[in-house]
Write a protein that holds these residues in place. Sequence first.
Motif, PDB file in Angstrom:
ATOM      1  N   MET A   1     -18.323 -40.432  27.619  1.00 35.31           N
ATOM      2  CA  MET A   1     -17.824 -40.774  26.373  1.00 35.31           C
ATOM      3  C   MET A   1     -17.749 -39.578  25.274  1.00 35.31           C
ATOM      4  N   HIS A   2     -18.918 -38.934  25.067  1.00 40.35           N
ATOM      5  CA  HIS A   2     -18.931 -37.760  24.125  1.00 40.35           C
ATOM      6  C   HIS A   2     -17.799 -37.079  24.307  1.00 40.35           C
ATOM      7  N   PHE A   3     -17.398 -36.474  25.453  1.00 46.99           N
ATOM      8  CA  PHE A   3     -16.641 -35.475  26.097  1.00 46.99           C
ATOM      9  C   PHE A   3     -15.165 -36.015  25.921  1.00 46.99           C
ATOM     10  N   SER A   4     -15.048 -37.384  26.071  1.00 45.36           N
ATOM     11  CA  SER A   4     -14.071 -38.149  25.911  1.00 45.36           C
ATOM     12  C   SER A   4     -13.386 -37.936  24.274  1.00 45.36           C
ATOM     13  N   VAL A   5     -14.400 -38.386  23.757  1.00 47.43           N
ATOM     14  CA  VAL A   5     -14.247 -38.266  22.116  1.00 47.43           C
ATOM     15  C   VAL A   5     -13.793 -36.824  21.550  1.00 47.43           C
ATOM     16  N   GLN A   6     -14.588 -35.920  21.949  1.00 48.04           N
ATOM     17  CA  GLN A   6     -14.291 -34.489  21.675  1.00 48.04           C
ATOM     18  C   GLN A   6     -13.056 -34.269  22.260  1.00 48.04           C
ATOM     19  N   SER A   7     -12.559 -34.738  23.319  1.00 45.55           N
ATOM     20  CA  SER A   7     -11.257 -34.227  23.942  1.00 45.55           C
ATOM     21  C   SER A   7     -10.002 -34.842  23.045  1.00 45.55           C
TER      22      SER A   7
END
Length: 408
Positions: free
Chosen positions: A331-337
Amino acid sequence: MRIFHIHGSGVQELTTLPAQMPAQGFVWIACTRPAFQMRLAEIQGRLQALIGLQLVDLHVSDLLNAQLPSHYDYTSQYDLLVFRRLATAQGDVSPTTPPTPAAHAAVAEPDSPNTPVKRSGPPVLRRIDTSPVGFAVFDQLLLTVHPTDCAVRDAYAMRLLAATPANGNSTTTSPSTSHAAHGNTHGSLSMGEGRSSPISGARLPTSPADLMLRVVNQMVDGYLDLRRELTRQLDHWQTELLKPRARFVNWTSLLEARLSLHMLDEICEDQRTAVQDWIDALETWAQPDTPAGLRELDLLKVRSRDVLEHIERVVHHVQRLEQSTETAVQMHFSVQSNRTNDIMRTLTALTAVFLPLNLIAGIFGMNFEFIPLVHKADGFWWAMGSMVFIAVALVLLFWRKRYLARTR
């Protein structure tokens, strides 16, 4: 080394190894691994004098091994259980039990060179390091081998010595049930005795196997306490991971947490297998002839299943923490993306706004002698007005289509 005589009316701590088996109850010999190694010949000789047998050499090696995983083994005369407990820099006393002076003294004692190295990172991760505790269960004797910094022995011994029975009467201790019946020598205790006190508000352990399960259950409670601390730590990291404007920098700690959770999962699986093997062995024990002995065997099975259920709870929670940690990272990488996509969308919209303006500026910058509006006094203002109008129209268009809106 600490020696206890546990019988129906209370608990007595002895100063030396007994010369004969007591007429009632059983004996608990609890020693650290270095003490067991130094006094191995004496302990083996006293076991031979007390119960007529000694520990098998391979089981002695298991008790001295500081890296052995949890497992269960048996012979026709005794059972052997190795159970890994949680280790901390200050010992593994439960949060509700204050450390005893004996526990602090044990920390200073040199341990085996195979002692696990403490982990770095947050304090909660250091408690993942474990050390094995060995239990040799005889009919009337329990021998336990602990690490030098293990305070489980002292914590449980303090509970045995500090309480008073609620009714003030002695309870009847039934003989220890065993899957291998062998003769025991009964006689008077010819040894020095130290402090003694009955236990309060709870039944005394009626057999070495019962005492072993109670100590193991106290170790599992330490894992349950660690589970709560890990949950709080990982919840904090998940909150930090999901903050859109925060820059998460604890990747090393998070990686160590994931590795520690994986290691804890493997340790608990070994513990579950060992306890399950012990439960299977209980089913092969001979059925006692007396109702008291049959009830004692049933209580052993119930307590064993309770310990197994606690271990399964820890395994289930550890697996859930691993999944939630992995989900939080994704989810962190999805938010950053998504944040990167928002930035690129805004920059693309702004670029589209300035493209017509660059086109107008490029046309009027051409090196031609006759260009409309170039030789007029108000030509500059007509060009600027047109550029402002086009820019405002494009901004309004992109704002209406939410190309410039912030994603919540």
